[in-house]
Each structure stands twice: as structure tokens, then as C-alpha cells.
Write an enzyme that holds these catalytic residues in place. Sequence first.
Site, mmCIF file in Angstrom:
data_model
loop_
_atom_site.group_PDB
_atom_site.id
_atom_site.type_symbol
_atom_site.label_atom_id
_atom_site.label_comp_id
_atom_site.label_asym_id
_atom_site.label_seq_id
_atom_site.Cartn_x
_atom_site.Cartn_y
_atom_site.Cartn_z
ATOM 1 N N ASP A 7 0.891 -1.157 0.000
ATOM 2 C CA ASP A 7 0.000 0.000 0.000
ATOM 3 C C ASP A 7 0.934 1.212 0.000
ATOM 4 O O ASP A 7 1.490 1.566 1.035
ATOM 5 C CB ASP A 7 -0.895 -0.005 1.238
ATOM 6 C CG ASP A 7 -1.810 1.212 1.296
ATOM 7 O OD1 ASP A 7 -2.162 1.751 0.226
ATOM 8 O OD2 ASP A 7 -2.170 1.630 2.411
ATOM 9 N N GLU A 67 -1.413 -1.501 -4.633
ATOM 10 C CA GLU A 67 -2.631 -0.723 -4.788
ATOM 11 C C GLU A 67 -2.381 0.370 -5.818
ATOM 12 O O GLU A 67 -1.415 1.123 -5.728
ATOM 13 C CB GLU A 67 -3.050 -0.118 -3.443
ATOM 14 C CG GLU A 67 -4.397 0.551 -3.488
ATOM 15 C CD GLU A 67 -4.881 0.988 -2.118
ATOM 16 O OE1 GLU A 67 -5.000 2.213 -1.911
ATOM 17 O OE2 GLU A 67 -5.123 0.116 -1.266
ATOM 18 N N ASP A 140 -2.642 0.913 6.890
ATOM 19 C CA ASP A 140 -1.764 0.779 5.724
ATOM 20 C C ASP A 140 -1.244 -0.662 5.630
ATOM 21 O O ASP A 140 -1.100 -1.200 4.529
ATOM 22 C CB ASP A 140 -0.580 1.754 5.833
ATOM 23 C CG ASP A 140 -1.045 3.182 6.021
ATOM 24 O OD1 ASP A 140 -1.213 3.879 5.018
ATOM 25 O OD2 ASP A 140 -1.243 3.580 7.184
#
Length: 181
Positions: A7, A67, A140
Site C-alpha cells: 500500500d 494498490e 496501511d
Amino acid sequence: MVILGIDPGTNVMGYGVINSADNKIKCLAVGVLDIHNVEDKYLKLKMIFDRVSGLCKSFKPDELAIEAQFYEKNAQSMLKLGRAQGVAIAAAVNNNVKVFEYEPRKIKLAVTGYGNASKDQVARMLIGMLNLQEVPDKFDATDALAAAVCHHYQCKNPLTKLKSGNSWAAFIAENPSRVIK
């Protein structure tokens, strides 16, 4: 197969590593690189590159699930996020790791069954799914783990992943028995 999930972020980068074998998922590592106190933006990028490289060397992932950027009204935020994503991808590619990007909505859908799930819902689902003993402090970390889990499911579902190309024609050519006439 070992999957590294990322992430990306320029203040906090989440990471999660899973082992995917026999349709079972095991969490190997989950955590964050917290660099919000580092003022030099280029040093932050180096730190992201170094951490992802270190994770690649330690866990030898086969693939990286990261992501993808999503639209933001603030162009500066998108630029910063894009830089963080870019150095994470560069670190993976530098270590011969294949890269796959997933939109946040697709990741949430894969983990919870709902594309608009909250970060807390994603985290709770992962805790149960992976029997996590310690709950990460920051979302996260669980977002990165969710990206890896999403990729695991993507690889296991032939309807959502084409073997080559990315068109219906390629899918039909490779799967003629699945076409209803």
C-alpha cells in the site's frame, strides 16, 4: 507462491507478505514503513525503495500486488503517491518480481465481498481469514495485506484473469469449451 502486497505512501507505506499454496493463505509478514518524520522527500523515496528491496531479498516473492492510484482532487497528493508507487514498483522489478496493480475498490471487493467496505471492515476480515495474532496498528499494513490476498484470489479465478492478453477474444481463444453456443 509468495506474494508481496504494498500500500504505497510517502508518509506511511504498508506491506504484507503471504504464502499461497494449495488454496490456503498464510501470512508471513505484515507491517509499515513509517517515514512521516523524514523531511527530505527524495530520502523518503530511497527509504521506500530500500524497504521493498529488502522485503524482496528476505521473502523472495514471486509477484507484487500493489494498490493502484485512484483519482484525487489534489494533484500534489497524486504526484506524491505516484512517486511512492513508482519506486516500490522499480524495487520489485529490480529484484525480478512480477508486478500487478489493483484498484482499491477491487481489493476491498476481493477481501470483503463489498467494494465500498471500510478500512476497519477489511482489517477485521483479514484478521479472521489469516488468524492474525497481532493486529497491525495502522490500516496501511492491512491494506497491503489485502492487496496480496486480492492477488491470490485473482490468480485462482480463471474467469477474472486471462492467461494472455486482456480481451474477450483472447479469453475465448484460450477457453473454447467455456463458450455457450
